[in-house]
Write an enzyme that holds these catalytic residues in place. Sequence first.
Site, PDB file in Angstrom:
ATOM      1  N   GLY A  68       1.955   0.788  -6.736  1.00 31.62           N
ATOM      2  CA  GLY A  68       3.894   0.209  -6.284  1.00 31.62           C
ATOM      3  C   GLY A  68       3.814  -0.888  -7.469  1.00 31.62           C
ATOM      4  N   GLN A  77       7.007  -1.078   1.304  1.00 34.76           N
ATOM      5  CA  GLN A  77       6.667  -1.206   2.922  1.00 34.76           C
ATOM      6  C   GLN A  77       7.497  -0.406   3.289  1.00 34.76           C
ATOM      7  OE1 GLN A  77       4.427  -2.502   4.489  1.00 34.76           O
ATOM      8  NE2 GLN A  77       3.310  -3.924   2.969  1.00 34.76           N
ATOM      9  N   SER A 108       4.653   3.361  -2.972  1.00 32.08           N
ATOM     10  CA  SER A 108       3.201   3.397  -3.061  1.00 32.08           C
ATOM     11  C   SER A 108       2.770   4.392  -2.014  1.00 32.08           C
ATOM     12  CB  SER A 108       2.822   1.874  -2.892  1.00 32.08           C
ATOM     13  OG  SER A 108       1.311   1.968  -3.072  1.00 32.08           O
ATOM     14  N   ALA A 109       1.796   5.310  -2.366  1.00 30.77           N
ATOM     15  CA  ALA A 109       1.285   6.419  -1.626  1.00 30.77           C
ATOM     16  C   ALA A 109       0.405   5.712  -0.535  1.00 30.77           C
ATOM     17  CB  ALA A 109       0.500   7.393  -2.478  1.00 30.77           C
ATOM     18  N   HIS A 110      -0.171   4.730  -0.862  1.00 27.68           N
ATOM     19  CA  HIS A 110      -1.435   4.248   0.320  1.00 27.68           C
ATOM     20  C   HIS A 110      -0.644   3.296   1.389  1.00 27.68           C
ATOM     21  CE1 HIS A 110      -1.907  -0.219  -0.552  1.00 27.68           C
ATOM     22  NE2 HIS A 110      -1.158   0.039  -1.530  1.00 27.68           N
ATOM     23  N   THR A 166      -3.020  10.442 -19.047  1.00 32.03           N
ATOM     24  CA  THR A 166      -3.227  11.825 -18.165  1.00 32.03           C
ATOM     25  C   THR A 166      -2.880  11.539 -16.779  1.00 32.03           C
ATOM     26  OG1 THR A 166      -4.977  12.302 -19.696  1.00 32.03           O
ATOM     27  CG2 THR A 166      -5.054  13.598 -17.641  1.00 32.03           C
ATOM     28  N   CYS A 224      -3.006 -16.166   1.725  1.00 29.99           N
ATOM     29  CA  CYS A 224      -2.611 -15.295   0.529  1.00 29.99           C
ATOM     30  C   CYS A 224      -3.901 -14.628   0.012  1.00 29.99           C
ATOM     31  CB  CYS A 224      -2.002 -16.028  -0.487  1.00 29.99           C
ATOM     32  SG  CYS A 224      -1.087 -15.026  -1.732  1.00 29.99           S
TER      33      CYS A 224
HETATM   34  N1  PLP Z   1       5.538  -4.473  -2.990  1.00 29.09           N
HETATM   35  C1  PLP Z   1       5.229  -4.595  -1.423  1.00 29.09           C
HETATM   36  C2  PLP Z   1       6.358  -5.110  -0.800  1.00 29.09           C
HETATM   37  C3  PLP Z   1       3.842  -4.555  -0.900  1.00 29.09           C
HETATM   38  O1  PLP Z   1       3.514  -4.780   0.280  1.00 29.09           O
HETATM   39  C4  PLP Z   1       2.881  -3.980  -1.846  1.00 29.09           C
HETATM   40  C5  PLP Z   1       1.677  -4.189  -1.537  1.00 29.09           C
HETATM   41  O2  PLP Z   1       1.198  -4.783  -0.335  1.00 29.09           O
HETATM   42  C6  PLP Z   1       3.020  -3.853  -3.281  1.00 29.09           C
HETATM   43  C7  PLP Z   1       4.314  -3.985  -3.718  1.00 29.09           C
HETATM   44  C8  PLP Z   1       2.148  -3.341  -4.071  1.00 29.09           C
HETATM   45  O3  PLP Z   1       1.995  -2.016  -4.028  1.00 29.09           O
HETATM   46  P1  PLP Z   1       0.446  -1.681  -4.474  1.00 29.09           P
HETATM   47  O4  PLP Z   1      -0.766  -2.080  -3.620  1.00 29.09           O
HETATM   48  O5  PLP Z   1       0.525   0.055  -4.262  1.00 29.09           O
HETATM   49  O6  PLP Z   1       0.210  -2.003  -5.636  1.00 29.09           O
END
Ligand code: PLP
Length: 398
Positions: free
Chosen positions: A72, A179, A199-201, A237, A327
């Site tokens: 993400g 989110q 973001s997949a996770h 790739t 943080c």
């Molecule tokens: N944006 C938001 C609002 C998020 O909560 C997060 C991850 O915590 C990200 C971006 C970043 O995503 P990634 O962990 O896939 O880099």
Amino acid sequence: MNSRIYFDHSATTPLDPRVLDEMAPFLGGVFGNPSSQHHEGRVAREAVERARAQVAMLIGAEPEEITFTASGTEADNLALIGAACASGQPGHIVTSAIEHAAILETCRFLGERGTKITHLPVDAEGIVRTESLLHALQSNVTLVSIMAANNVVGTIEPIEELAHLTKLHGVLFHTDAVQAGGKIPLDVNRLHVDLLSLSAHKLHGPKGVGALYVRNSVKLSPIIFGGGQERGLRSATENVAGIVGFGAAAQIAHQELESETARLARLREHIARELARQFPNSYLFGHAVHRLPGHLSFGLRGQERELGRLLSALDAAGVAVSAGSACSAHHSGEPSPVLLAMGYDAESARGLLRLSLGRFNTEQEVERFLEILPQAVALAARVPRSLYAPARTAVVGQ
Ligand code: PLP
């Protein structure tokens, strides 16, 4: 049976076993490079394109509008830096004060190179007001980037209104939907967005794979150069297994969205009610209605300084939750910038506990949590600071 209770789905989610099943062949015998012309390559290409269609379906996009990235964070970087480079001018980005570091730090990078950056304020519930965007749009804006849902307090932003207003001014609109993806309905056309990060996770898919939706009419410059994969926008790739997992996770999230949203909201409301009953000093953060279904952030007045010990006590009792104050471990104890932006004083902004529920959480787990919490709160209040190792469970701005 895993006896731990995992209530930290905003940080990351466990892989759905159905997703793992889809990925498994691509971690083993099916190993081709999607750019190869032979059978092995074609099989991998077909899998990547199927996943692209599945991710597109989740947000009402066309498959060719999906670019796979490694996270993400990378999708956010590609949106902002890619748009700035394509415009050929330093430009002016309008964002909010409560964005994830993936946006704020990218803005800082661009700001140091001449881009004007405006951070819009939010109200006490974390909402970006259309009036403040309207005001900012008066001064030659090139891109607006507002998150779909906040990672710390779970507030859902009025993206449809904000993006519509932005489009009326002929300006590009990006939303970080990392989110929100798979948790609330998202349709890029109804929302009027040009760019959207996923973001997949965060939706029971694998880590290390993300996507940027790029509306067909929008021109972006790549930020990674090489062999020209992903229609030249993201060379490298492809992470075939990860992409296949993302596709499967997106499809499941799409199919189960309605029932899961209702179920998680019910569990969350039950916790909120019990919290108010057991802890008259508790207070909720974020919007009462416009919030992610499984997300509950709260504080305990007068006990903000015991938060680290409370997290440790919960962890020791088998419950994983997050603090909004930290943080990272080395920033521990600092007030949450998101809460400060929402107008909370430094003391309250240190005391946020974030519960984020997901697909595999059950009512029994919620009941067990509600039994454990008062014991953990009592323990945290009693145990001298020096005897308790500070909690390592940190939000790290996720
Ligand atoms: N944006 C938001 C609002 C998020 O909560 C997060 C991850 O915590 C990200 C971006 C970043 O995503 P990634 O962990 O896939 O880099």
